[in-house]
Structures are given as structure tokens and as C-alpha cells.
Write an enzyme that holds these catalytic residues in place. Structure first.
Site, short mmCIF file in Angstrom:
data_model
loop_
_atom_site.label_atom_id
_atom_site.label_comp_id
_atom_site.label_asym_id
_atom_site.label_seq_id
_atom_site.Cartn_x
_atom_site.Cartn_y
_atom_site.Cartn_z
N HIS A 60 0.91 -1.08 -0.04
CA HIS A 60 0.05 -0.05 0.05
C HIS A 60 0.97 1.27 -0.06
O HIS A 60 1.87 1.21 0.68
CB HIS A 60 -0.97 0.02 1.05
CG HIS A 60 -0.38 0.16 2.60
ND1 HIS A 60 -0.32 1.44 3.06
CD2 HIS A 60 -0.28 -0.85 3.35
CE1 HIS A 60 0.26 1.07 4.26
NE2 HIS A 60 0.51 -0.02 4.58
N ASP A 168 5.94 2.03 6.64
CA ASP A 168 4.48 1.21 6.50
C ASP A 168 3.90 1.87 5.52
O ASP A 168 3.14 3.12 5.90
CB ASP A 168 4.06 1.19 7.84
CG ASP A 168 2.54 0.46 7.87
OD1 ASP A 168 2.25 -0.21 6.77
OD2 ASP A 168 1.98 0.43 8.79
N GLU A 201 -5.25 2.10 2.67
CA GLU A 201 -5.06 0.74 3.55
C GLU A 201 -5.13 1.05 4.99
O GLU A 201 -5.76 0.21 5.82
CB GLU A 201 -3.62 -0.06 3.39
CG GLU A 201 -3.46 -1.21 3.91
CD GLU A 201 -2.96 -1.45 5.37
OE1 GLU A 201 -2.92 -2.29 5.92
OE2 GLU A 201 -2.77 -0.36 5.80
N GLU A 202 -4.71 2.24 5.39
CA GLU A 202 -4.61 2.72 6.68
C GLU A 202 -5.83 3.09 7.32
O GLU A 202 -5.97 3.27 8.31
CB GLU A 202 -3.33 3.72 6.96
CG GLU A 202 -1.96 3.25 6.57
CD GLU A 202 -1.34 2.52 7.56
OE1 GLU A 202 -2.07 2.09 8.42
OE2 GLU A 202 -0.28 2.07 7.40
N HIS A 313 4.13 3.60 12.83
CA HIS A 313 3.12 4.44 13.17
C HIS A 313 3.44 5.77 13.85
O HIS A 313 2.58 5.92 14.86
CB HIS A 313 1.73 3.76 13.53
CG HIS A 313 0.89 2.91 12.41
ND1 HIS A 313 -0.53 3.03 12.50
CD2 HIS A 313 1.32 2.29 11.47
CE1 HIS A 313 -0.94 2.28 11.57
NE2 HIS A 313 0.27 1.89 10.75
#
Length: 343
Positions: A60, A168, A201-202, A313
Site C-alpha cells: 500500500h 509502513d 489501507e490505513e 505508526h
């Protein structure tokens, strides 16, 4: 370096244009088809020597960030999170706001102004504001509700680790790109590769939910991710999620999916055959695009392989370079051997 380039780009859910363009420019000379779906996914196809089956390779593009909620009369900016973020990691962090990248700082009441009991509490997100140095709303130029806010972290290397934001899942995007670029000249994979860089995606696996639709030829999905690395964060009596330096992490289960045992065995056998170190992710929390992809139409066998990232994150992450190299090596090996998977 691809990972550095991708990490430094700012693109959250709904605002993936910049990272999508960068990836598109990186892979366009290495694939046979390149298109953007109505949802915003970037789809790159490398045709295989066999025309009947394909492997869906996913990562992603979006990162965790913020979006402007309002501008207060005192000139402070209120905001919402995009993705999962802990309030206690945000105070005092440098950010940039809007298309003109206005610098600011996430602020909260100073330590000296708090009663003793208040110092022990973690503030709620609504108590934080972005301070751009303005003393009135009118001084906050070119910013409006709906503008994006990003961390100002910039990539660097130290002690055999990469430091930066958005690993990420820019690590996964980098790995997918490296896989596509590994087929040089007339060299082709056995199975066609449908490399899909997904959006949002998140905030709910939204790009992943559309990634496999209309593709009945998919043998399986290899989803490339970044995951929690808790080897510095928990008591030694507990088993860490992953350990930095011990290789890419294979997920057999998380909150959104359980990988088929035969697919887990296939990936570990490929790793063993090529002497690639790996570990199993020991926690089953969280979810990835595999959670949406494996439910598509009649179902798509899916597995997620991740690179461990400390402090995921957050404004900064730390990624072991050896892990990253082995992660890419494993992704390439699985793709090269994909036609040997017996579904």
C-alpha cells in the site's frame, strides 16, 4: 535509493498522487502494462511466459498522517488523524501543513503549566493543536479544512539501519518495485505479475478490497508490508512481535485473515531453499490488505510477508538494513518460484 525516495514523499489516504507518480516513473520501463484504477490503485503488469496464471503482488502507498479539521480564532490548527496514531508520540513533533508545506509544531500545554496530576495523563487528540506561529486565524494563509498534514521526518542511515517515516508501507512499495526491476531485457517471470500498489489501507483496506476483482487467473497474493518490531519495548518475559535483525516476518494469522497452511509452507520452503533468514510474526493483532484480498469473489489465497520496523505508526521508524535486503530477496524468490505453488 528507492526506499529513501519513497519514504520522503508525503502521501496519505486520498492524497496518494505524489507517491503514485514517483512509483509510476520508477517502473514504467520494466512492465508491459501500467494503469490507475478508479479507486486510485496503481497496477503494473509484467507478462509471464505462461499466459494462464498470475501472482498478485501488493503493497500500500498511503501512510499515517493528519487532516485539518478547523482553524481556531487564535491561529491554532485542529486536526483529525488518518490511520492509527498514539497521541503521546505526537507532542512537539514538526509537521508540514497543506499544499505549500507550511511548517508547524504539534503543541500542548507546557510541563510547567500543568498540575502534578495532569502531568501523569496522556492528553486526548482533541487537546492538541498545530502551531504555525500565527496569533490569529487571519494570519494562517493558504490553509483550509481538508488539507493534509505530514511529519517532516527525513530519511537517513545510521548503525546499519534506515531511519525515516512511512516505512509502513513504502518498504513494501520499494520491494514490489525491486521485484519488477529484477526482470531485465527479455527475461520474463513464469507467471504474470500483477503488481498493485494500493490506496487507503490505513483507513480500512480500501484499495485492497478492489485489487483482485475480475482476475480469476490469480494463483495467490503475496502482500508485502511493514510490521511491529517490539524487541525494545516490552519486558523480556514476553515474546516480541518481531526482532530486528532476524529477517522478514511471515504472518500466519492476524485480525483480518489466516493464511492457508500450504501457502505458509511454500513461502518458508522457498526461504529455506535460498538460505534466506526469516521469522514468524508472533502477534496476531492488526490487519493488512490480505484481509480484504482473500475474500474477493470466490476467494484468493493470500499471505503477508513484512519487514520489522521499530516505532511503527510514529514520526520516525527504524528499519534494519539486513532485514530489508533479505525481505526483498525473499519477495523475489517467491515470485520467481510462484508457478511451483500447488493450490
Amino acid at each position: 535509493m528507492i526506499i529513501e525516495k519513497y519514504s520522503n514523499i508525503c502521501s496519505a489516504g486520498g492524497d496518494e498522487e505524489e507517491i503514485r507518480k514517483c512509483i509510476k516513473d520508477e517502473v514504467k520501463g520494466h512492465v508491459d502494462e501500467l494503469k490507475v484504477s478508479p479507486m486510485g490503485n496503481l497496477i503494473a503488469v509484467k507478462k509471464g511466459s505462461r499466459g494462464d496464471r498470475s501472482i498478485l503482488l501488493t503493497a500500500h502507498m498511503d501512510e499515517v498522517a493528519f487532516i485539518v479539521k478547523s482553524i481556531e480564532k487564535e491561529g491554532l490548527i485542529k486536526f483529525y488523524p488518518i490511520g492509527g496514531l498514539l497521541t503521546k508520540t505526537l507532542i512537539g513533533k514538526a509537521v508540514q501543513v497543506g499544499k505549500k508545506k507550511l511548517p508547524g509544531v504539534i503543541g500542548h500545554k507546557s510541563y510547567h503549566l500543568m498540575p502534578q496530576q495532569e502531568r501523569k495523563k496522556v492528553p486526548e487528540l482533541k487537546e492538541l493543536s498545530i502551531d504555525v506561529g500565527a496569533s490569529a486565524k487571519e494570519e494562517v494563509k493558504d490553509i483550509s479544512p481538508g488539507d493534509y498534514v505530514y511529519f517532516r521526518s527525513r530519511f537517513f542511515t545510521q548503525n546499519n539501519c534506515y531511519f525515516g517515516k512511512a516505512f509502513d508501507d513504502r518498504a513494501g512499495c520499494s520491494a514490489v518495485t525491486e521485484v519488477l526491476k529484477s526482470f531485465k531485457g527479455d527475461k520474463r517471470p513464469g507467471l504474470s505479475i500483477i503488481a498493485t500498489y494500493t490506496v487507503q489501507e490505513e483507513v480500512g483496506l480500501r484499495g485492497g478490497a478492489t485489487a483482485a476483482y475480475g482476475r480469476r487467473d490469480i494463483l495467490f497474493n503475496l502482500n508485502l508490508e511493514a510490521t511491529t518490531c517490539s524487541d525494545r519495548e516490552i519486558k523480556k518475559t514476553y515474546s516480541p512481535s518481531t526482532v530486528s535483525g532476524e529477517g522478514p516476518a511471515i504472518s500466519f494469522m492476524d485480525r483480518t485473515s489466516i493464511a492457508q497452511r500450504k501457502l505458509v509452507d511454500f513461502v518458508t520452503e522457498v526461504a529455506g531453499k535460498h538460505s534466506i533468514p526469516y521469522q514468524f510474526k508472533k502477534t496476531v493483532t492488526g490487519g493488512t490488505d490480505s484481509g480484504a484480498i482473500h475474500l474477493t469473489e470466490e476467494g484468493v489465497p493470500s499471505i503477508t510477508v513484512s519487514v520489522p520496523v521499530r516505532y511503527i505508526h510514529a514520526p520516525w521508524g527504524i528499519l534494519n538494513i539486513k532485514d530489508f535486503i533479505n525481505y526483498i530477496t525473499l519477495a523475489k524468490a517467491v515470485v520467481h518460484e510462484a508457478e511451483n505453488f500447488n493450490r
